[in-house]
Enzyme design. Structure first.
Site, PDB file in Angstrom:
ATOM      1  N   HIS A 126       0.875  -1.181   0.000  1.00 31.33           N
ATOM      2  CA  HIS A 126       0.000   0.000   0.000  1.00 31.33           C
ATOM      3  C   HIS A 126       0.910   1.228   0.000  1.00 31.33           C
ATOM      4  CE1 HIS A 126      -2.770   2.949   1.832  1.00 31.33           C
ATOM      5  NE2 HIS A 126      -3.753   2.134   1.490  1.00 31.33           N
ATOM      6  N   ASP A 203       3.017  -4.657   8.150  1.00 32.75           N
ATOM      7  CA  ASP A 203       1.812  -3.858   7.963  1.00 32.75           C
ATOM      8  C   ASP A 203       0.618  -4.806   8.080  1.00 32.75           C
ATOM      9  OD1 ASP A 203      -0.426  -2.622   6.981  1.00 32.75           O
ATOM     10  OD2 ASP A 203       0.540  -1.776   5.204  1.00 32.75           O
ATOM     11  N   GLN A 206      -4.599  -5.280   6.949  1.00 29.54           N
ATOM     12  CA  GLN A 206      -5.627  -6.178   6.408  1.00 29.54           C
ATOM     13  C   GLN A 206      -5.741  -7.490   7.169  1.00 29.54           C
ATOM     14  OE1 GLN A 206      -7.907  -5.393   4.345  1.00 29.54           O
ATOM     15  NE2 GLN A 206      -7.062  -3.459   3.616  1.00 29.54           N
ATOM     16  N   LYS A 229     -10.444  -0.958  10.410  1.00 26.16           N
ATOM     17  CA  LYS A 229     -10.562  -2.149   9.559  1.00 26.16           C
ATOM     18  C   LYS A 229     -10.841  -3.391  10.386  1.00 26.16           C
ATOM     19  CE  LYS A 229      -7.294  -0.254   6.226  1.00 26.16           C
ATOM     20  NZ  LYS A 229      -8.021   0.062   5.001  1.00 26.16           N
ATOM     21  N   CYS A 367      -4.789   2.466  -3.638  1.00 29.00           N
ATOM     22  CA  CYS A 367      -3.572   3.026  -3.022  1.00 29.00           C
ATOM     23  C   CYS A 367      -2.374   2.101  -3.212  1.00 29.00           C
ATOM     24  CB  CYS A 367      -3.763   3.319  -1.538  1.00 29.00           C
ATOM     25  SG  CYS A 367      -5.018   4.541  -1.227  1.00 29.00           S
TER      26      CYS A 367
HETATM   27  N1  PMP Z   1      -1.690  -0.744   4.522  1.00 30.61           N
HETATM   28  C1  PMP Z   1      -2.626  -1.549   4.008  1.00 30.61           C
HETATM   29  C2  PMP Z   1      -2.242  -2.935   3.575  1.00 30.61           C
HETATM   30  C3  PMP Z   1      -3.930  -1.097   3.877  1.00 30.61           C
HETATM   31  O1  PMP Z   1      -4.866  -1.893   3.356  1.00 30.61           O
HETATM   32  C4  PMP Z   1      -4.265   0.207   4.298  1.00 30.61           C
HETATM   33  C5  PMP Z   1      -5.664   0.760   4.149  1.00 30.61           C
HETATM   34  N2  PMP Z   1      -6.244   0.544   2.910  1.00 30.61           N
HETATM   35  C6  PMP Z   1      -3.257   0.997   4.858  1.00 30.61           C
HETATM   36  C7  PMP Z   1      -1.990   0.488   4.946  1.00 30.61           C
HETATM   37  C8  PMP Z   1      -3.540   2.371   5.370  1.00 30.61           C
HETATM   38  O2  PMP Z   1      -4.410   2.291   6.444  1.00 30.61           O
HETATM   39  P1  PMP Z   1      -5.089   3.602   7.088  1.00 30.61           P
HETATM   40  O3  PMP Z   1      -5.658   4.378   5.950  1.00 30.61           O
HETATM   41  O4  PMP Z   1      -6.117   3.053   8.005  1.00 30.61           O
HETATM   42  O5  PMP Z   1      -4.016   4.329   7.796  1.00 30.61           O
END
Ligand code: PMP
Length: 409
Positions: A126, A203, A206, A229, A367
């Site tokens: 991401h 990270d 998910q 999430k 993203c």
């Molecule tokens: N890393 C991953 C793998 C994600 O799926 C996401 C959210 N789509 C993020 C980072 C960023 O998370 P947040 O917007 O809640 O900070």
């Protein structure tokens, strides 16, 4: 209390938002990877805090402040137990994964990354787990090393080993890809990096809602996540870090709460985790996060995982009959989501049409633009599941995709 079987109807009753119509059709919410819905217990916990307990923490001697402080610190304990951290102090509350990763890129970066040094990420990250490192490395004239993946969305561990031999200072990788659904073999990857004495950040944005996380068993140095999430409110998340790292790392933001003694000449800092929690935190959301953790723990985790896997298997099987279907991400180990394109159809058009049929999915690059570049596509349609979703909803979704594809062809 652990329920001995999943009663999906009962679970859905705890999520009133699911029980509504959009454009006159029952809502099918398949955008859980972007954010999950919140159960009543979480909403009520946050509401209760504002109704009866609201107060700034760690500052007042009065009753409310002490109550709120205790509740906030209990939330830290609950989160620590949830992921099996050695001690609550190893949990730093942040706004979420993005802030946790920025904290690490700044603070751990400052501690470990000197001029010309390298950091390893993977090809499926991401933006949150790529751009902070990239920007930090621009400043230090360093290099971002990227673990390759194959066309199925599986990381190349031989390439990873090659990159480790280049002696990077940090490895930062996703547990589960938000675009491909790949579950990376993080335990193995952490052990590989540790052979070279390189710390590893995972990270977990998910994974927290879907898998049992044991940071001691994984032996990761850091694990970061977002509350929203995992059925918790927005604006709260966390960073687990091994105490020996957190103690060595410099503060990330400066201000109230993170200090010990302050004069115009000099400031000394508070102990971990407060050193990393400058300013007033989102106390109500932290209490909501604690309730969300307890909500998740009230189910048999293996049963939830098996149920969500079954939803994924069923959706894949049903979608595969659609003409021109191309799944993006076909790793043998996937979790929680399915990403696809249909030949000749822009994912955005497809998403817009099925939205009018009541189905909420995500379309676009999620993203993770480099992933889209790798597959040579502008984006995908992504359906992501949570424990309250059903096979009946998948049937509605698949019919909607079929109809939309026929309209657009
Ligand atoms: N890393 C991953 C793998 C994600 O799926 C996401 C959210 N789509 C993020 C980072 C960023 O998370 P947040 O917007 O809640 O900070």
């Amino acid at each position: 209390m652990i329920l001995n079987h999943l009663d999906i109807d009962k679970i859905r009753k705890q999520f009133p938002v699911l029980d509504q119509q959009v454009y006159g059709k029952p809502l099918v919410y398949f955008d859980n990877a972007a954010t999950t819905q919140k159960p009543l217990c979480v909403i009520e916990r946050e509401r209760d805090y504002y109704l009866h307990e609201n107060c700034n923490i760690h500052r007042g001697v009065h009753y409310l402040s002490q109550m709120a402080t205790e509740a906030y610190e209990n939330a830290r304990k609950t989160v620590a137990q949830f992921i099996n951290a050695r001690q609550p102090q190893e949990i730093v509350f942040t706004r979420g994964t993005t802030e946790s990763l920025n904290l690490l890129a700044t603070s751990l970066g400052q501690l470990l990354v000197g001029e010309g040094d390298k950091v390893v990420v993977s090809a499926m990250e991401h933006h949150s787990n790529m751009v902070p490192w990239q920007q930090m490395l621009f400043r230090s004239k360093g290099e971002l090393l990227v673990i390759r993946m194959d066309k199925n969305g599986v990381l190349d561990l031989n390439h990873y080993e090659e990159l480790l031999k280049q002696k990077p200072k940090i490895v930062s990788i996703a547990h589960i890809s938000n675009t491909l659904g790949t579950v990376n073999p993080i335990k193995e990857m952490i052990a590989m990096a540790h052979k070279y004495d390189i710390p590893v950040i995972i990270d977990g944005a998910q994974s927290m809602a879907h898998q049992v996380i044991d940071v001691q068993d994984l032996d990761c140095d850091f694990y970061v996540f977002s509350g929203h999430k995992m059925y918790a409110p927005m604006g709260i998340g966390g960073l687990y870090g091994k105490m020996e790292w957190l103690e060595k790392m410099p503060p990330y933001q400066f201000g109230g709460e993170m200090v010990d003694k302050v004069s115009f000449e000099k400031t000394t800092f508070n102990k971990v985790p407060f050193k990393f929690e400058a300013g007033t935190p989102n106390v109500g959301a932290a209490l909501g996060l604690e309730t969300a953790v307890k909500f998740i723990q009230s189910f048999d985790r293996q049963e939830v995982e098996a149920y969500e896997d079954e939803l994924l298997r069923y959706a894949t099987e049903q979608l595969s009959g659609i003409e021109g279907m191309r799944f993006i991400g076909q790793a043998p180990k996937r979790n929680g989501l399915i990403s696809f394109v249909i030949d000749g159809i822009h994912p955005y058009d497809l998403g817009t049409i099925i939205d009018k049929m009541g189905v909420a999915v995500r379309t676009g690059h999620h993203c993770a633009e480099p992933v889209m570049t790798f597959f040579g596509i502008p984006g995908t349609v992504r359906a992501s599941f949570a424990m309250y979703n059903t096979k009946e909803e998948i049937d509605v979704f698949v019919k909607a995709v079929e109809r939309a594809a026929n309209m657009l062809r």
